[in-house]
Design an enzyme around this catalytic site. Structure first.
Site, PDB file in Angstrom:
ATOM      1  N   TYR A 146       0.809  -1.214   0.000  1.00 51.08           N
ATOM      2  CA  TYR A 146       0.000   0.000   0.000  1.00 51.08           C
ATOM      3  C   TYR A 146       0.846   1.270   0.000  1.00 51.08           C
ATOM      4  CZ  TYR A 146      -4.560  -2.152   0.844  1.00 51.08           C
ATOM      5  OH  TYR A 146      -5.726  -2.841   0.725  1.00 51.08           O
ATOM      6  N   LYS A 195       3.599 -15.382   3.065  1.00 49.18           N
ATOM      7  CA  LYS A 195       3.839 -16.159   1.838  1.00 49.18           C
ATOM      8  C   LYS A 195       5.342 -16.419   1.767  1.00 49.18           C
ATOM      9  CE  LYS A 195       2.406 -18.058  -2.021  1.00 49.18           C
ATOM     10  NZ  LYS A 195       1.556 -19.276  -2.029  1.00 49.18           N
ATOM     11  N   ASP A 227      -2.411 -18.557   1.176  1.00 46.87           N
ATOM     12  CA  ASP A 227      -3.398 -19.292   0.370  1.00 46.87           C
ATOM     13  C   ASP A 227      -4.090 -20.344   1.229  1.00 46.87           C
ATOM     14  OD1 ASP A 227      -0.899 -20.524   0.477  1.00 46.87           O
ATOM     15  OD2 ASP A 227      -0.927 -21.209  -1.604  1.00 46.87           O
ATOM     16  N   ASP A 251      -6.074  -7.130   4.245  1.00 51.98           N
ATOM     17  CA  ASP A 251      -7.208  -6.521   3.547  1.00 51.98           C
ATOM     18  C   ASP A 251      -8.114  -7.627   3.000  1.00 51.98           C
ATOM     19  OD1 ASP A 251      -8.760  -4.496   2.252  1.00 51.98           O
ATOM     20  OD2 ASP A 251      -7.753  -4.999   0.372  1.00 51.98           O
ATOM     21  N   ASP A 255     -11.936  -9.269   4.762  1.00 46.26           N
ATOM     22  CA  ASP A 255     -13.225  -9.319   4.060  1.00 46.26           C
ATOM     23  C   ASP A 255     -13.768 -10.741   4.052  1.00 46.26           C
ATOM     24  OD1 ASP A 255     -13.213  -6.610   3.448  1.00 46.26           O
ATOM     25  OD2 ASP A 255     -13.836  -6.922   1.368  1.00 46.26           O
TER      26      ASP A 255
HETATM   27  C1  IPM Z   1     -10.219  -1.415   3.956  1.00 49.42           C
HETATM   28  C2  IPM Z   1     -10.508  -0.855   2.591  1.00 49.42           C
HETATM   29  C3  IPM Z   1      -9.365   0.078   2.191  1.00 49.42           C
HETATM   30  C4  IPM Z   1      -8.095  -0.748   2.187  1.00 49.42           C
HETATM   31  C5  IPM Z   1      -9.577   0.795   0.860  1.00 49.42           C
HETATM   32  C6  IPM Z   1     -10.854   1.613   0.852  1.00 49.42           C
HETATM   33  C7  IPM Z   1      -8.393   1.655   0.478  1.00 49.42           C
HETATM   34  O1  IPM Z   1     -10.684  -1.885   1.666  1.00 49.42           O
HETATM   35  O2  IPM Z   1     -10.131  -0.626   4.915  1.00 49.42           O
HETATM   36  O3  IPM Z   1     -10.080  -2.632   4.064  1.00 49.42           O
HETATM   37  O4  IPM Z   1      -7.795  -1.434   1.201  1.00 49.42           O
HETATM   38  O5  IPM Z   1      -7.379  -0.731   3.189  1.00 49.42           O
HETATM   39 MG    MG Z   2     -10.645  -3.834   2.504  1.00 51.26          MG
END
Ligand code: IPM
Ligand code: MG
Length: 366
Positions: A146, A195, A227, A251, A255
């Site tokens: 990032y 990884k 993975d 990240d 999710d």
């Molecule tokens: C998160 C989001 C952010 C990230 C985006 C919006 C830049 O997906 O906070 O997980 O990737 O960190």
């Molecule tokens: Mg995210």
């Protein structure tokens, strides 16, 4: 006690869900005799519209001057919003990355917990869910891909894009120490995800984790390739307590972890630095498709406010009160649309409510 809270309402559903969290915080203040003073801070698309950039110096200063910041969400529809015609470093997300870096918020905590009342929302099989699961994803937030150097250029007539994944020992150690500290307060297990079979940065990550782990003889730790971790999260999520990982892996895995709990609208997060300061926000995004409809689930933001009370203000009793109120509301059968049961016959066992009503119901139960 008196505290100054920066409020970043942001874009999409952000303003609606922050309003409900403030309502709950005010109920806490009244019941426990605290005073919360709020300062509005612009960030993301609304800041682009008002100031021409997603994060101004003034916004950073206002955040720094607060005891903690509570945020809704930022960003819009990437296909249709004019914000996405701007260069990448001027888009809403650049504001979020900018504030993480400016405030040195290197430790991102994302709890993924399955509420017993929401078992039907969990997409996993009953035998996999078992007694449910409760994990904490600890994502490094200010390093890695990032923030590494990036460029897009023509090399020998071919367009070439480069992103760089860099970690220093120091960056790895400070997030590792936070992860082990948090594991000590939980079930004392850390799974460090990397990884290392391919990446140098992951091999350094492993070495530093092993060194740091020596100070925590009570914590069991293991290394897992990313993975495999993605697979284990759906195969057997119960095995995880604290998952420690770098920025990009975190990240993606956070999710995934939120989806296995059934609703991203339920999950809070905290981004911390070396002080008591933190930025607290729901794990979900700005959901521009449902913005302004009054149907967004405010619970993740309300639970983020509870994390703020716990981690930045040391108000554990008050944080417990919010978490209990959320559990009670679910027990009492109230659901926003995203956590309604899918099966027709189960729908009339609960009552669907909107954003504002959900906020009222939780505030009443604090
Ligand atoms: C998160 C989001 C952010 C990230 C985006 C919006 C830049 O997906 O906070 O997980 O990737 O960190
Ligand atoms: Mg995210």
């Amino acid at each position: 006690m008196e505290y100054k809270i920066g409020l970043i309402r942001g874009d999409g559903i952000g303003p609606e869900i922050v309003t409900e969290a403030v309502k709950v915080l005010d109920a806490v203040a009244e019941k426990y005799g605290h005073k919360f003073n709020y300062e509005e801070i612009l960030m993301g698309g609304c800041s682009i519209d008002a100031c021409g950039e997603p994060l101004t110096e003034e916004a950073i200063e206002a955040a720094k001057g607060s005891d903690a910041v509570l945020m809704g969400s930022i960003g819009g529809n990437t296909a249709t919003s004019p914000w996405y015609k701007l260069p990448p470093n001027k888009r809403p997300e650049a504001g979020l990355l900018g504030i993480r870096k400016a405030l040195n918020l290197f430790a991102n905590l994302r709890p993924a917990y399955l509420y017993p009342e929401l078992r039907e929302a969990c997409p996993l099989r009953e035998d996999i869910i078992g007694d449910g699961f409760d994990m904490m994803i600890m994502r490094e937030l200010t390093g890695g891909l990032y923030f590494g150097e990036r460029k897009t250029e023509e090399v020998d007539g071919v367009m070439t894009a480069t992103d760089t994944l860099t970690y220093t020992e120091k960056e790895i150690r400070r997030i590792t120490v936070k992860a082990f500290d948090i594991a000590m307060k939980r079930r004392k297990k850390v799974t460090s995800v990397d990884k290392a079979n391919v990446l140098d940065s992951s091999r350094l990550w492993r070495k530093v984790v092993e060194e740091a782990a020596k100070d925590y003889p009570e914590v069991k730790y293991e290394h897992m390739l990313v993975d495999n971790a993605a697979m284990q999260l759906v195969k057997d999520p119960k095995q995880f307590d604290v998952i420690l990982t770098e920025n990009m892996f975190g990240d993606i895995l956070s999710d995934e972890a939120s989806m296995v709990t059934g609703s991203i609208g339920m999950l809070s997060s905290a981004s911390l630095n070396e002080t008591k300061f933190g930025l607290y926000e729901p794990s979900g995004g700005s959901a521009p498709d449902i913005a302004g409809k009054g149907i967004a689930n405010p619970i993740a933001t309300i639970l983020s406010a509870a994390m703020m009370l716990r981690y930045s203000f040391d108000l554990d009793k008050e944080a417990d009160a919010i978490e209990e109120a959320v559990k009670q509301v679910l027990k009492d059968g109230y659901r926003t649309i995203d956590i309604m049961p899918q099966e027709e016959e189960k729908k009339n066992t609960v009552k669907q409510v909107g954003t504002k009503e959900m906020g009222d119901l939780i505030a009443e139960r604090v």
